[in-house]
Write an enzyme that holds these catalytic residues in place. Structure first.
Site, mmCIF file in Angstrom:
data_model
loop_
_atom_site.group_PDB
_atom_site.id
_atom_site.type_symbol
_atom_site.label_atom_id
_atom_site.label_comp_id
_atom_site.label_asym_id
_atom_site.label_seq_id
_atom_site.Cartn_x
_atom_site.Cartn_y
_atom_site.Cartn_z
ATOM 1 C CG HIS A 324 -2.573 1.680 2.884
ATOM 2 N ND1 HIS A 324 -1.735 2.257 1.947
ATOM 3 C CD2 HIS A 324 -3.835 1.897 2.433
ATOM 4 C CE1 HIS A 324 -2.462 2.782 0.981
ATOM 5 N NE2 HIS A 324 -3.737 2.580 1.255
ATOM 6 C CG ASP A 325 -4.617 -0.677 -0.011
ATOM 7 O OD1 ASP A 325 -5.336 -0.659 1.010
ATOM 8 O OD2 ASP A 325 -4.658 0.206 -0.885
#
Length: 550
Positions: A324-325
């Site tokens: 997600h990053d």
């Protein structure tokens, strides 16, 4: 499911709940939506689901700023929905790990609200407070989200530390009461039935008592792998995690192989494994992560070679391209042009998942989802991206066009666009207006299309994961890199006893000769091209796994 090392043979599927599946039309993913899609995940071959935070939060950092560790955010549902989700996951023979975010809380957490009342309050020492220095911040440390890492509190006149957003004050782990509260919370979730934790920036939890200025404001040398971090993780293991048959994985920025072994060594009694980010950081430059560069393949190979060889027999690797990053894997490491997207997505699957370690698949990666394709700052939602844009552009360091190009390559929002389920305006994610725009290629890349195509990226992932399962060559074999300086070919062997594999991956759109590898090639196990097997040439973005004759 009783094997204490079950996590070594597991496949983890990461869900970013806000963007996975909306069930009620509000444009935000939720727990009921996840329940609807469990059979899809199970059929892929995953046996562990990792949920990014679903706790009550003001959402200053999309849930990584927790207001109440014991409550579910209303956007995602209620605790009854979570209990049902956990039950349905277990009924399918899968496990669930939660995100544990304990380096910091939200500034709206009860502990922080009490802490602001002053030194006489029992929660005062739950956070890291310092006096002003010469009328300014206690030191020159910079937040990783931009600006100072210190925020002046209007109630006390003192400064509190926040490595991330100002609404994410860092907890004071030196306070035994803080640690006791965290261990109590962890035990509560484990007794509820969750199967482990992914621990957010866990190697930042210990801060030094003395906090001198950093070079150009860099707090990393003081806060990464802090003075008591191993003491606290051993205590956590002793008091909580060792008493459950669970999986623990730590997110640990700034790791080396040697420090990774301290966290995840088989005899360390701290964590089962750690995420290291050396391969994702290869493109970092003068503006930090903000760049439009692609990794240089010899450097990428050297990183994987190091971690595969030096961790063997001592600790366990995490295998991941994205999360997600991070930007989308096929956009950063492969090629997301339409003619090569599926081929390179399959190539990346082979390249990574025949190595030793536990695979982590980020939602949509198994479809070949690409970067968002955003072209305007108004499309972005990520606080890190917005802060960086205004910081560089407002200061005149970068012009708008350049910074937008960098965001399009590496912004965290590239991974946070809605999961592409169907070929319609909401991509099957929602019947309402999504909280963030759907990625640009939803018509070409979606689960409905891929599930109807036996040659899709999804089914290719499924086959590769089946080949890994219980496979001693993959789990225990030796790793040997071939042609380390080749700028287009990633080739390696895995040997276990008298058996082995040759893994070949072309990271370019050119044909490559492989006639000089000096390996006795046997039969083809899997490849991303159909047609006659050619042992001498790899086509554009071709990947293949062969047995080798030893």
């Amino acid at each position: 499911m009783n094997n204490v090392k079950w996590w070594k043979d597991a496949v983890v599927y990461q869900i970013y709940p806000k963007s996975f599946q909306d069930s009620n039309g509000d444009g935000i993913g939720d727990l009921q939506g996840i329940i609807r899609r469990l059979d899809y995940i199970k059929a892929l071959g995953a046996d562990v689901i990792w949920l990014s935070p679903i706790y009550d939060s003001p959402n200053a950092d999309n849930g990584y700023d927790i207001r109440d560790y014991y409550s579910i955010h209303a956007d995602y549902g209620k605790m009854e929905d979570f209990d049902r989700l956990l039950e349905e996951i277990h009924l399918r023979g899968m496990r669930l790990i939660m995100d544990l975010v304990v380096n910091h809380t939200s500034d709206e957490h009860k502990w922080f609200q009490e802490s602001r009342k002053g030194k006489d309050n029992p929660y005062w020492d739950y956070y890291i407070w310092r006096e002003a220095k010469d009328g300014h911040e206690p030191n020159n440390w910079s937040s990783w989200f931009g600006g100072s890492a210190w925020e002046k509190d209007s109630a006390t006149g003192l400064y509190y530390l926040h490595i991330f957003h100002r609404k994410q004050p860092d907890l004071n782990w030196d306070n035994p009461s803080v640690r006791a509260e965290i261990y109590k919370m962890m035990e509560w979730w484990l007794k509820k039935g969750v199967d482990g934790f992914r621990m957010d920036v866990i190697n930042l939890i210990s801060k030094p008592e003395q906090m001198p200025d950093g070079i150009n404001g860099d707090l990393s040398p003081f806060c990464i792998n802090g003075p008591k971090v191993h003491q606290y993780l051993k205590e956590m293991n002793r008091q909580v995690t060792a008493h459950f048959d669970i999986m623990t994985v730590g997110e640990c920025p700034g790791l080396t192989v040697e420090t990774a072994k301290k966290y995840a060594g088989f005899d360390r009694k701290e964590l089962n494994m750690v995420f290291q980010f050396e391969h994702t950081g290869l493109t970092d430059g003068i503006y930090g992560k903000w760049t439009n560069q692609s990794p240089y393949l010899p450097d990428l190979k050297a990183v994987f070679q190091k971690w595969q060889i030096q961790m063997k027999e001592e600790a366990w690797n995490c295998l991941f391209w994205g999360n997600h990053d991070q930007p989308r894997a096929v956009s950063k490491f492969g090629c997301d042009l339409p003619e090569y997207r599926d081929l390179s997505a399959k190539m990346l699957c082979i390249c990574l998942y025949f190595m030793q370690g536990t695979p982590y698949i980020y939602q949509g990666e198994e479809l070949g989802m690409a970067n968002a394709g955003f072209f305007d700052i108004g499309q972005y939602r990520d606080i890190e991206s917005l802060n960086a844009y205004h910081s560089f552009v407002d200061a005149g360091t970068l012009d708008k066009r350049t910074m937008l190009d960098y965001l399009a390559h590496v912004s965290r929002d590239n991974a946070r666009t809605p999961m592409q389920w169907e070929n319609n305006a909401g991509a099957g994610f929602t019947q309402g207006t999504p909280w963030i725009s759907v990625g640009a290629n939803w018509r070409a890349v979606n689960a409905k299309r891929e599930l109807s195509d036996p040659d899709s990226v999804y089914y290719f992932y499924q086959k590769v994961l089946q080949l890994r399962k219980g496979n001693p060559i993959v789990q225990q074999g030796d790793f040997r890199l071939l042609r380390p300086d080749d700028e287009d070919l990633f080739a390696y062997t895995r040997n276990y006893g008298k058996e082995g594999y040759l893994v070949l991956c072309n990271f370019s759109d050119r044909e490559l000769s492989i006639s000089d590898l000096h390996v006795n090639i046997g039969r083809l196990i899997i490849g991303n091209y159909s047609g006659p097997v050619n042992h001498h040439v790899l086509h554009a973005y071709e990947s293949a796994v062969y047995t080798i004759l030893i």
